[in-house]
Design a protein around this motif. Structure first.
Motif, mmCIF file in Angstrom:
data_model
loop_
_atom_site.group_PDB
_atom_site.id
_atom_site.type_symbol
_atom_site.label_atom_id
_atom_site.label_comp_id
_atom_site.label_asym_id
_atom_site.label_seq_id
_atom_site.Cartn_x
_atom_site.Cartn_y
_atom_site.Cartn_z
ATOM 1 N N THR A 130 15.925 48.014 47.410
ATOM 2 C CA THR A 130 16.383 46.910 48.166
ATOM 3 C C THR A 130 18.000 46.442 47.506
ATOM 4 O OG1 THR A 130 15.398 45.839 46.027
ATOM 5 C CG2 THR A 130 13.861 46.019 47.926
ATOM 6 N N ARG A 131 18.432 47.441 46.964
ATOM 7 C CA ARG A 131 19.998 47.097 46.434
ATOM 8 C C ARG A 131 20.804 46.608 47.224
ATOM 9 N NH1 ARG A 131 20.910 51.816 42.902
ATOM 10 N NH2 ARG A 131 19.798 50.731 41.412
ATOM 11 N N LYS A 132 21.023 47.251 48.366
ATOM 12 C CA LYS A 132 22.077 46.963 49.365
ATOM 13 C C LYS A 132 21.799 45.714 49.902
ATOM 14 C CE LYS A 132 24.011 49.321 53.291
ATOM 15 N NZ LYS A 132 23.794 50.053 54.469
ATOM 16 N N ALA A 133 20.794 45.168 49.994
ATOM 17 C CA ALA A 133 20.176 43.754 50.504
ATOM 18 C C ALA A 133 20.518 42.887 49.341
ATOM 19 C CB ALA A 133 18.832 43.882 51.171
ATOM 20 N N ARG A 134 20.344 43.336 48.349
ATOM 21 C CA ARG A 134 20.161 42.349 47.200
ATOM 22 C C ARG A 134 21.741 42.102 47.005
ATOM 23 N NH1 ARG A 134 18.840 44.068 42.692
ATOM 24 N NH2 ARG A 134 18.162 46.104 43.438
ATOM 25 N N VAL A 135 22.440 43.303 46.899
ATOM 26 C CA VAL A 135 24.001 43.178 46.600
ATOM 27 C C VAL A 135 24.599 42.106 47.760
ATOM 28 C CG1 VAL A 135 26.042 44.377 46.640
ATOM 29 C CG2 VAL A 135 24.167 45.438 45.236
ATOM 30 N N ALA A 136 24.294 42.514 48.897
ATOM 31 C CA ALA A 136 24.793 41.723 50.012
ATOM 32 C C ALA A 136 24.557 40.462 50.021
ATOM 33 C CB ALA A 136 24.387 42.343 51.420
ATOM 34 N N GLY A 137 23.166 39.961 49.623
ATOM 35 C CA GLY A 137 22.696 38.675 49.315
ATOM 36 C C GLY A 137 23.635 37.843 48.173
ATOM 37 N N ALA A 138 23.788 38.701 47.194
ATOM 38 C CA ALA A 138 24.435 37.859 46.025
ATOM 39 C C ALA A 138 25.908 37.727 46.235
ATOM 40 C CB ALA A 138 24.360 38.944 44.923
ATOM 41 N N LEU A 139 26.528 38.423 47.063
ATOM 42 C CA LEU A 139 28.070 38.440 47.457
ATOM 43 C C LEU A 139 28.030 37.135 48.598
ATOM 44 C CD1 LEU A 139 28.952 42.129 48.082
ATOM 45 C CD2 LEU A 139 29.966 40.455 46.483
ATOM 46 N N ASP A 140 27.016 37.021 49.467
ATOM 47 C CA ASP A 140 26.860 35.915 50.228
ATOM 48 C C ASP A 140 26.809 34.566 49.401
ATOM 49 O OD1 ASP A 140 26.601 34.590 52.656
ATOM 50 O OD2 ASP A 140 24.610 34.409 52.583
ATOM 51 N N ARG A 141 25.908 34.724 48.341
ATOM 52 C CA ARG A 141 25.476 33.487 47.751
ATOM 53 C C ARG A 141 26.414 32.815 46.898
ATOM 54 N NH1 ARG A 141 19.668 32.616 45.111
ATOM 55 N NH2 ARG A 141 19.561 30.280 45.494
ATOM 56 N N VAL A 142 27.563 33.853 46.547
ATOM 57 C CA VAL A 142 28.871 33.228 45.870
ATOM 58 C C VAL A 142 29.982 33.133 46.996
ATOM 59 C CG1 VAL A 142 27.994 34.185 43.577
ATOM 60 C CG2 VAL A 142 29.563 35.452 45.074
ATOM 61 N N GLY A 143 29.967 33.289 48.105
ATOM 62 C CA GLY A 143 30.932 33.056 48.939
ATOM 63 C C GLY A 143 31.928 34.503 48.841
ATOM 64 N N LEU A 144 31.365 35.452 48.585
ATOM 65 C CA LEU A 144 32.380 36.679 48.544
ATOM 66 C C LEU A 144 32.342 37.623 49.573
ATOM 67 C CD1 LEU A 144 33.008 37.763 45.060
ATOM 68 C CD2 LEU A 144 34.545 36.887 46.531
ATOM 69 N N THR A 145 31.424 37.417 50.564
ATOM 70 C CA THR A 145 31.286 38.134 51.766
ATOM 71 C C THR A 145 32.520 38.923 52.479
ATOM 72 O OG1 THR A 145 29.078 37.367 52.150
ATOM 73 C CG2 THR A 145 30.068 39.016 54.049
ATOM 74 N N HIS A 146 33.362 38.062 52.626
ATOM 75 C CA HIS A 146 34.624 38.333 53.325
ATOM 76 C C HIS A 146 35.510 39.290 52.518
ATOM 77 C CE1 HIS A 146 35.888 35.142 50.539
ATOM 78 N NE2 HIS A 146 37.126 35.740 50.711
ATOM 79 N N ALA A 147 35.245 39.288 51.055
ATOM 80 C CA ALA A 147 36.159 40.152 50.266
ATOM 81 C C ALA A 147 35.478 41.237 49.518
ATOM 82 C CB ALA A 147 36.916 39.389 49.184
ATOM 83 N N ALA A 148 34.012 41.576 50.254
ATOM 84 C CA ALA A 148 33.287 42.478 49.800
ATOM 85 C C ALA A 148 33.743 43.825 49.354
ATOM 86 C CB ALA A 148 31.884 42.433 50.371
ATOM 87 N N ASP A 149 34.749 44.203 50.251
ATOM 88 C CA ASP A 149 35.074 45.646 50.263
ATOM 89 C C ASP A 149 36.303 45.769 49.822
ATOM 90 O OD1 ASP A 149 32.643 46.812 51.167
ATOM 91 O OD2 ASP A 149 33.137 45.571 53.126
ATOM 92 N N LYS A 150 37.011 44.689 49.135
ATOM 93 C CA LYS A 150 38.441 44.588 48.633
ATOM 94 C C LYS A 150 38.311 45.206 47.115
ATOM 95 C CE LYS A 150 41.790 41.166 49.164
ATOM 96 N NZ LYS A 150 42.284 39.755 48.982
ATOM 97 N N LYS A 151 39.254 45.904 46.800
ATOM 98 C CA LYS A 151 39.057 46.449 45.311
ATOM 99 C C LYS A 151 39.121 45.326 44.289
ATOM 100 C CE LYS A 151 40.478 51.357 46.159
ATOM 101 N NZ LYS A 151 40.229 51.410 47.617
ATOM 102 N N ALA A 152 38.474 45.494 43.279
ATOM 103 C CA ALA A 152 38.218 44.215 42.258
ATOM 104 C C ALA A 152 39.646 44.003 41.627
ATOM 105 C CB ALA A 152 37.253 44.711 41.081
ATOM 106 N N HIS A 153 40.491 44.912 41.621
ATOM 107 C CA HIS A 153 41.806 44.513 40.880
ATOM 108 C C HIS A 153 42.670 43.787 41.676
ATOM 109 C CE1 HIS A 153 44.687 47.124 43.036
ATOM 110 N NE2 HIS A 153 43.454 47.683 43.328
ATOM 111 N N ALA A 154 42.171 43.847 42.829
ATOM 112 C CA ALA A 154 43.111 42.429 43.840
ATOM 113 C C ALA A 154 42.458 41.384 43.825
ATOM 114 C CB ALA A 154 43.190 43.274 45.529
#
Ligand SMILES: Nc1ncnc2c1ncn2[C@@H]1O[C@H](COP(=O)(O)OP(=O)(O)OP(=O)(O)O)[C@@H](O)[C@H]1O
Length: 329
Positions: A130-154
């Motif tokens: 369930t990892r993929k779905a949980r990661v996507a769900g957590a990103l969505d919950r904190v409003g980060l979906t749009h930047a999910a594939d950006k590198k963390a240093h940015a």
């Protein structure tokens, strides 16, 4: 509510037992060389509460949280988290607890999404299917979906903070411990975190959240503890804490002498304040403002104005710590 040296057990009512509490400490102490960063605190965090852990910078909040999570050892005292002794039961307790402490170190050249997947993979209790779905769900919950594939240093500081929050939300937890979760967030981000905390609490999660920003906490918490230089100076349900803030009544009348007699008869200690037609008195719990109004009218005091002030968490905080609270952020 308790203030000062009262025992923490009283905070949640006499019926409170260990199992009613998500976090309980007794005499918890941490000494760095000679500095007592945490000086024997009795915390009692009811299950299902949103518990604000308040205090100015340097009052000992982070040090306490690190001990609760087994990241740092206590000099003295006991800790129970979800009914189990810490750090002895670390292995069974930590999978039930999500935490955001001092922004986790991310892999800078991995995306936010990949970082979360790595953290999740490192958790032996998480389900890889369930990892993929949980990661996507957590990103969505904190409003980060749009930047999910950006590198963390940015990521900006606020985005890193959101990613840290997402990390704490990868699996449903009984308890979330969030150390200054709105650090680095703009007002909109702060509002979103508040809403997130509310929705987590609605799901039944106990949320323990530290902050030096009173206004943020006051809106979302059911309970709070106020720290001052390593000690808890007040703790309990928010309503009770608010009520403990000194409330005053101000009466404006041409008949100040007669009004003073009425207030004194009610057990208050009126004093002249401002103009010659103004009387002020600290309210006590057993005298309601409407009683004062009725008694003044009964005594034919001509009242030009009557106002009740104070009674906010900030009043209490200032009274207990002698410090202003950074309400503006
Ligand atoms: N590792 C350490 N070594 C020595 N002193 C420390 C250490 N960690 C914290 N302290 C001291 O302990 C006190 C409490 O610090 P702590 O970080 O717990 O406060 P805080 O309430 O979380 O404040 P802030 O909101 O600024 O993080 C401070 O005086 C701090 O300087």
């Amino acid at each position: 509510m308790t203030t000062g040296t009262d025992t923490a057990a009283a905070d949640t009512g006499t019926a409170a037992t260990t199992t009613d509490l998500a976090i309980r400490t007794t005499g918890l102490r941490k000494v760095f060389r000679k500095q007592r960063a945490v000086d024997g605190i009795d915390l009692a965090v009811p299950r299902g509460s949103v518990f604000g852990f308040l205090g100015p910078n340097g009052s000992g909040k982070t040090t306490t949280i690190r001990m609760l999570l087994g990241l740092s050892s206590a000099t003295d005292g006991t800790i129970e988290v979800l009914g189990e002794p810490m750090p002895r039961a670390l292995r069974s307790v930590l999978p039930r607890v999500g935490a955001l402490v001092e922004g986790p170190a991310f892999y800078p050249y991995l995306s936010g999404r990949a970082n979360l997947a790595r953290f999740d993979a490192a958790d032996p209790t998480s389900d890889p299917r369930t990892r993929k779905a949980r990661v996507a769900g957590a990103l969505d919950r904190v409003g980060l979906t749009h930047a999910a594939d950006k590198k963390a240093h940015a990521y900006s500081l606020g985005m890193k903070q959101r990613l840290g929050l997402a990390n704490a939300l990868l699996t449903p937890r009984e308890l979330l411990v969030l150390d200054e979760p709105t650090n680095g967030l703009d007002p909109q981000g702060t509002r979103e975190v508040r809403n997130l905390i509310r929705s987590l609490a609605d799901d039944g999660t106990t949320v323990f959240v530290s902050s030096h920003l009173l206004a943020e906490i006051e809106q979302v918490c059911t309970h709070a503890a106020v720290m001052r230089t390593g000690s808890i100076v007040a703790q309990g349900p928010l309503d009770e804490l608010r009520a403990a803030g000194a409330r005053t009544v101000t009466v404006r009348t041409p008949d100040v002498g007669q009004a003073g007699v009425v207030l004194t008869r009610l057990g208050l200690q009126p004093r002249r304040d401002g103009g010659s037609d103004v009387l002020v008195a600290d309210l006590t719990a057993d005298v309601a403002p409407e009683t004062i109004t009725a008694e003044l009218v009964r005594a034919d005091v001509r009242v030009r104005g009557l106002a009740v002030g104070g009674g906010t968490l900030e009043d209490l905080f200032v009274a207990l710590t002698g410090e202003g609270f950074d309400v503006a952020g």
